[in-house]
Structures are given as C-alpha cells and as structure tokens.
Design a protein around this motif. Sequence first.
Motif: not given
Length: 387
Positions: A233-257
């Motif tokens: 909940g601290i990280v907006d997963d949807a926003a991260v997913r969008e960044g990953l799909d657009a290849e603006r972000l390289h990776a997301y490492i999370t302890d919360f599936p």
Amino acid sequence: MYRIQTYNNIAVRGLDRFPRDHYEVASDINQPDALMLRSFDLHSVDIPDSVLAVGRAGSGVNNIPVEALSERGVAVFNAPGANANAVKELVIAGLLLAARNLLPAAGYVQGLDPTKEDFMSSVEHGKKKFTGFELPGRRLAVLGLGAIGVGVANAARALGMEVVGFDPKVTVENAWRLDSGIERARSVEAAMEGADAVTVHVPLTENTANLVNAKNLGGMNAGAMVLNLAREGIVDDAAVREGLDAERLHAYITDFPVQGMMGHPRVITLPHLGASTTESEENCAVMIADQLRDYLENGNVVNSVNLPTLVLDRKGDTRIAVVNRNLPDRVGRISHTLGESNINILHLMNDSRGDIAYTLLDVDGKPDQATLDALHEIDGVLRARVL
C-alpha cells in the motif's frame, strides 16, 4: 506467576527469557497477563480483560487493534530495529538482482537442455539478453530513515551509490548514524527527482499510502528501480505497472504479491521475506520478551507504540502503575487518593503520549483493594495496578 499467551511460532531464544519459576508461557492460557505474537491478526480476537500488554515480535503493528487496547489501558510493544539488518540485506540483494537481471538470466539457463550439442553456444548467445548495469554512481532515494532506512542508506553508500534520504521525523540518534555523504531531501518528490532507484521504509498510515505514485515516479531517471520491502500500500502498484509496461522503469522488487504484478517479467515478487532470518526472529523475540518482563514486573515502558517511554529505578518494595487519559490534574488526584489511604509517595514519574498518560509511583506500604478501587474511580483512569 505471570501468564504469557503466544501466537505464531516465537523463537525459543526469546521464550527462554521468561524464567519458568515466575512465568507460564503457552499458546493456550486462560486469563493471560500478556500476549506475544508476530503476524497473527488480533483484530478478530476477543482479548481478555486480564491482558496488560501485547508484544509484537516485529516492527509493524497493523495486525493489532492498538486504539481499542489503548482505551483499555493495555500497553502495546514492538521491536524496532531488531530486524533491520535482515531487511537491509534483502534490499541490497534486490538491487543487485534487478540491476544484473539475475532471475530471468537464471531462468533462461534452467530452460536449456544440457544434453544438446548447442548447449554452450546457447548459453553464450543468451547472455546478450541479460546485460545489466553496476550500482556505483547510481542515485538511490531512501524514504524513511529509521533503523532499516539508515542501514540501507549506509550500505548503499559503501557500494558506491549516491544516496539521498527523506524523513521529516528522523531521530537525532539515527541522524548521527547516517554516513556523512548522504544528502537530505526536504520532500518525497525532491528525494526521487533524478533517482535511479527508490526504496521505502515507513509504516503504512493515511499519510504514507501510495507514497510512491505516478507523479513522483515521473521524476525518476529512465530505467529506474522501485523497491517496496516495507508494507503493501505504500507504493501505488498500478502506477508502477504502467511505468514497467512503458519501459520507463527497469524493475519492481516487492515483498507483497498482488494481482496484476504476478508473472510480469520486470517484477521480482517475494513471499514477505523481509524479516525472515533466524537472527531477525531471535532478535525480535528477545527484545519483546525483555520489554514485556520489564513492564509486567517493574512497569517500565520501552518501545511502546501507545504509551510514553518511561523508565524509573525502583525505591522501596511497592510500585503503582497508572494508565489514564491525558487530562488535567490526574497526577494530583492520584496523589490525593493515595494520601487519603495514608500511603506515602517515595518517588514519582509521569509522562504522556497523545491522549494517553502514564504514571509510576514508588510508595511506602502496599495499597489494598479499596485503594485500587478508588484509583479506578478517578475520571480518566484506564488501569491501575500494584507491582
């Protein structure tokens, strides 16, 4: 005899801190004096009135009804810093895994058939797909500079990274522990601007929900990494997913599936491993056991999330501990009530935390039940006990 009820598997090293001639410790106990747990959810449990304290062998207390327990004068303890090294190491491991593309690379090799003639050529050909980058010179934003955040920041500096930290409530002690080369940002946005990676180490509250979001992710460098080993909940997963799909972000490492992230090629999802080391579990259990003992036996408060820190050396044989709402003249009324029972106060200490106040009094003589009843009749007194 004090009675401690445990939930989850508590490390034996911690349970051994309770001397068995004065403590009964088990998972099924009637009228316990204290509860000791890790991740068990207490919100749906009918907690007996006998409970004086709850100890969480970890840092977060989202699984404990803190507000309701505070209204009953029950102290809630946690173990800040006991798992700091375990989480720090996992953060560093996450940075290295993502930067060098180690998991997809290992998966590629596992998928090859070593009996085929082209096995070695396939290995050599495949490595081109997994070219990574090194950490020295990269900029890491650390949000939250408690024990874990400080450890991560210092470790990253030792690896040659540039580090910027943000924490509006950093303690003097933690500030002193920070490497002198670590920059201090005045906002989350400023910390993440131009960063190559961001890691969060804050509790989940109304103010930290979606702390890392689409707006501040947009200020990071292209190919940045996001790490959340703190709380879902601290990280907006949807926003991260969008960044990953657009290849603006390289990776997301999370302890919360979470749904929507599973199976994504740029996501490293872990099964809540943050504090899952033998050493961390033992450290947390020992810290909580010692804090519960000191509270039950002496009334001292260390690392409580709802009572003020208060430690008083004992004078005399009898001590009274009072938890009350933080209202005017409560200490005066407590003193007056004891005086009416001809009980002399030898030593007194009082402090407050938000709406709750706490008082320890060392006295001559031992108050009888009538005196205790009179203390409980004082408006705002939530709990009074004789130690």
